[in-house]
Design an enzyme around this catalytic site. Structure first.
Site, PDB file in Angstrom:
ATOM      1  N   HIS A 187      46.587  43.537  31.407  1.00  0.00           N
ATOM      2  CA  HIS A 187      45.420  43.072  30.658  1.00  0.00           C
ATOM      3  C   HIS A 187      45.133  44.125  29.578  1.00  0.00           C
ATOM      4  O   HIS A 187      45.428  45.305  29.769  1.00  0.00           O
ATOM      5  CB  HIS A 187      44.255  42.968  31.646  1.00  0.00           C
ATOM      6  CG  HIS A 187      42.992  42.382  31.087  1.00  0.00           C
ATOM      7  ND1 HIS A 187      42.090  43.128  30.379  1.00  0.00           N
ATOM      8  CD2 HIS A 187      42.471  41.140  31.166  1.00  0.00           C
ATOM      9  CE1 HIS A 187      41.062  42.364  30.046  1.00  0.00           C
ATOM     10  NE2 HIS A 187      41.268  41.147  30.504  1.00  0.00           N
ATOM     11  N   CYS A 222      43.492  37.895  27.116  1.00  0.00           N
ATOM     12  CA  CYS A 222      43.495  39.358  26.970  1.00  0.00           C
ATOM     13  C   CYS A 222      44.823  39.963  27.415  1.00  0.00           C
ATOM     14  O   CYS A 222      44.862  41.048  28.014  1.00  0.00           O
ATOM     15  CB  CYS A 222      42.339  40.016  27.729  1.00  0.00           C
ATOM     16  SG  CYS A 222      40.733  39.432  27.190  1.00  0.00           S
ATOM     17  N   LYS A 273      34.339  39.076  39.586  1.00  0.00           N
ATOM     18  CA  LYS A 273      35.483  38.221  39.930  1.00  0.00           C
ATOM     19  C   LYS A 273      35.584  38.019  41.438  1.00  0.00           C
ATOM     20  O   LYS A 273      36.500  37.355  41.917  1.00  0.00           O
ATOM     21  CB  LYS A 273      36.781  38.848  39.405  1.00  0.00           C
ATOM     22  CG  LYS A 273      36.879  38.884  37.874  1.00  0.00           C
ATOM     23  CD  LYS A 273      38.222  39.431  37.457  1.00  0.00           C
ATOM     24  CE  LYS A 273      38.268  39.900  36.012  1.00  0.00           C
ATOM     25  NZ  LYS A 273      38.246  38.822  35.039  1.00  0.00           N
ATOM     26  N   ASP A 300      45.161  48.548  38.590  1.00  0.00           N
ATOM     27  CA  ASP A 300      44.147  47.624  38.099  1.00  0.00           C
ATOM     28  C   ASP A 300      44.018  46.519  39.151  1.00  0.00           C
ATOM     29  O   ASP A 300      44.869  45.641  39.252  1.00  0.00           O
ATOM     30  CB  ASP A 300      44.577  47.066  36.741  1.00  0.00           C
ATOM     31  CG  ASP A 300      43.636  45.986  36.240  1.00  0.00           C
ATOM     32  OD1 ASP A 300      42.706  45.604  36.977  1.00  0.00           O
ATOM     33  OD2 ASP A 300      43.846  45.505  35.117  1.00  0.00           O
ATOM     34  N   GLN A 322      42.167  41.605  39.646  1.00  0.00           N
ATOM     35  CA  GLN A 322      42.541  40.295  40.205  1.00  0.00           C
ATOM     36  C   GLN A 322      42.933  40.368  41.681  1.00  0.00           C
ATOM     37  O   GLN A 322      42.847  39.357  42.376  1.00  0.00           O
ATOM     38  CB  GLN A 322      43.704  39.672  39.395  1.00  0.00           C
ATOM     39  CG  GLN A 322      43.343  39.323  37.948  1.00  0.00           C
ATOM     40  CD  GLN A 322      42.305  38.205  37.825  1.00  0.00           C
ATOM     41  OE1 GLN A 322      42.005  37.484  38.780  1.00  0.00           O
ATOM     42  NE2 GLN A 322      41.747  38.071  36.636  1.00  0.00           N
TER      43      GLN A 322
END
Ligand code: 7TS
Length: 407
Positions: free
Chosen positions: A122, A365, A225, A199, A202
């Protein structure tokens, strides 16, 4: 038992209609919907004990502080951190990554070093490293992805050498859905003396994530999220790293002692939390973690594999539709990004919206990934704890409407 109807009852927004049709919300990778438990916990904070934290000795301030710190404990436990002191509240995953770049990166990286990222990041795990590279002059290396959407691990092995000081990699791609082999990446990175930043924007919402089992060094994620509110996220990092890192922002709450000449820093985690924090949001974040824990992250993952498998199968039968990323549901999160011959993704999304189906269209993104697969944009359907097979059927029916309009 995973009772999908009982789960859906917890999300008020899922009851609404859009353009006269029952809402089918397939944009949870952008932000998830919020359950009553989260909405009510935040409402209760404002109605019953709104006060600033860590300051007053009065009852409301003590209650607010207890709620704010109690949430930190539960969030830290949720990712199996060794201590809540290792859990820094940030605005979101983006701020967590920028914090690492601005503090650890600025003090530890030199022009002789390299940072290794991947082609499926991202923008929030690309741009901070480019900004820092332009200041320091280190080399930014990129692991490519394969045609079917996996990290090219042979290229990773070639690109990883003693000059690499940090591997910054997504756990789960927000476009391809690919789940990367983080434990293997961490083992190899540590063998050459590099640290690993994951990261988890998600992955943390959708699967069990255990920072000790993965043996990573930094983890960034966002509450919004994972059934929680916007405006808050977290950076988890190993305590010894956090102790050695300089502060990010200066101000109230992050100091031990201030004179007009110099200042000293508060203990962890406060060293990194300058100013009045997002208190209601922290309370909501804690409630979100409780909600997900009660469902069970293994159960959530199993539900999403089942829904994703069903969706990939159904979508692959739509004429002219091409899916991006792994075709095996077990290798990916609840994401299906696709292109449809001759129809722009924004037109698809507009027609789907008229049918009550919410998806995201665009570059998500992840512009380098669009360039890699030679598409200007994609349409993306993404799933969560409340997604049903009937909703996938509604998506496919709506795509047939799109095909008719553009026939
Ligand atoms: N990393 C990944 C893998 C993401 O998917 C996102 C947000 C971020 C980082 C940034 O999260 P933030 O909360 O700091 O903004 N992804 C998306 C998306 O796919 N659609 O909207 C936001």
């Amino acid at each position: 038992m995973y009772n999908i109807e009982a789960i859906r009852q917890q999300f008020p927004v899922l009851q609404r209609r859009v353009h006269g049709k029952p809402l089918v919300y397939l944009d949870s990778a952008a932000t998830s919907q919020k359950p009553l438990a989260v909405i009510e916990a935040m409402d209760r904070y404002y109605r019953e004990y709104n006060a600033n934290v860590h300051r007053g000795v009065h009852t409301l301030s003590e209650e607010a502080t207890a709620a704010y710190e109690g949430a930190r404990k539960r969030i830290a436990r949720f990712i199996n951190a060794r201590s809540p002191r290792e859990l820094i509240y940030t605005r979101n995953a983006t701020e967590a990554i920028n914090l690492v770049a601005a503090t650890w990166g600025r003090t530890n990286l030199t022009p002789n070093d390299a940072v290794l990222i991947t082609e499926m990041e991202h923008h929030s795990n690309i741009v901070p490293w480019q900004l820092l590279r332009d200041q320091i002059g280190f080399e930014l290396r990129v692991v490519p992805v394969t045609d079917d959407g996996y990290l090219d691990m042979e290229a990773f092995d070639r690109l990883l050498d003693e000059r690499v000081k940090l591997v910054a990699v997504t756990h789960m791609s927000n476009v391809l859905g690919t789940i990367n082999p983080i434990a293997e990446i961490a083992r190899k990175a540590h063998a050459v003396g590099a640290l690993v930043l994951v990261d988890g924007a998600q992955s943390v919402p959708h699967m069990p994530v255990d920072v000790q089992a993965l043996d990573i060094d930094f983890l960034a994620f966002s509450a919004h999220k994972m059934a929680g509110p916007t405006g808050i996220g977290a950076l988890w990092a190993r305590r010894d790293l956090l102790e050695a890192m300089p502060p990010y922002m200066g101000g109230g709450d992050m100091i031990a002692l201030v004179t007009l000449e110099r200042s000293t820093w508060a203990d962890l985690p406060y060293k990194f939390e300058a100013g009045t924090p997002a208190i209601a949001e922290a309370v909501g974040f804690g409630a979100a973690v409780d909600f997900l824990s009660a469902l069970g992250m293994e159960n959530i993952r199993a539900h999403e594999i089942e829904i994703t498998e069903y969706a990939l199968e159904a979508l692959s039968e739509v004429p002219g539709l091409r899916l991006l990323g792994p075709r095996k549901a077990a290798d990916k999160g609840g994401v299906a990004a696709f292109v449809l011959d001759g129809v722009h993704p924004h037109d698809i999304a507009s027609i789907l919206d008229a049918e009550g189906v919410a998806v995201r269209a665009g570059h998500h993104c992840a512009q380098p990934l669009m360039q890699r697969y030679n598409v200007p944009a994609t349409t993306r359907a993404s799933f969560y704890v409340y997604t049903t097979r009937e909703e996938i059927d509604r998506l496919v029916e709506a795509l047939h409407v799109v095909r008719k309009v553009f026939a």
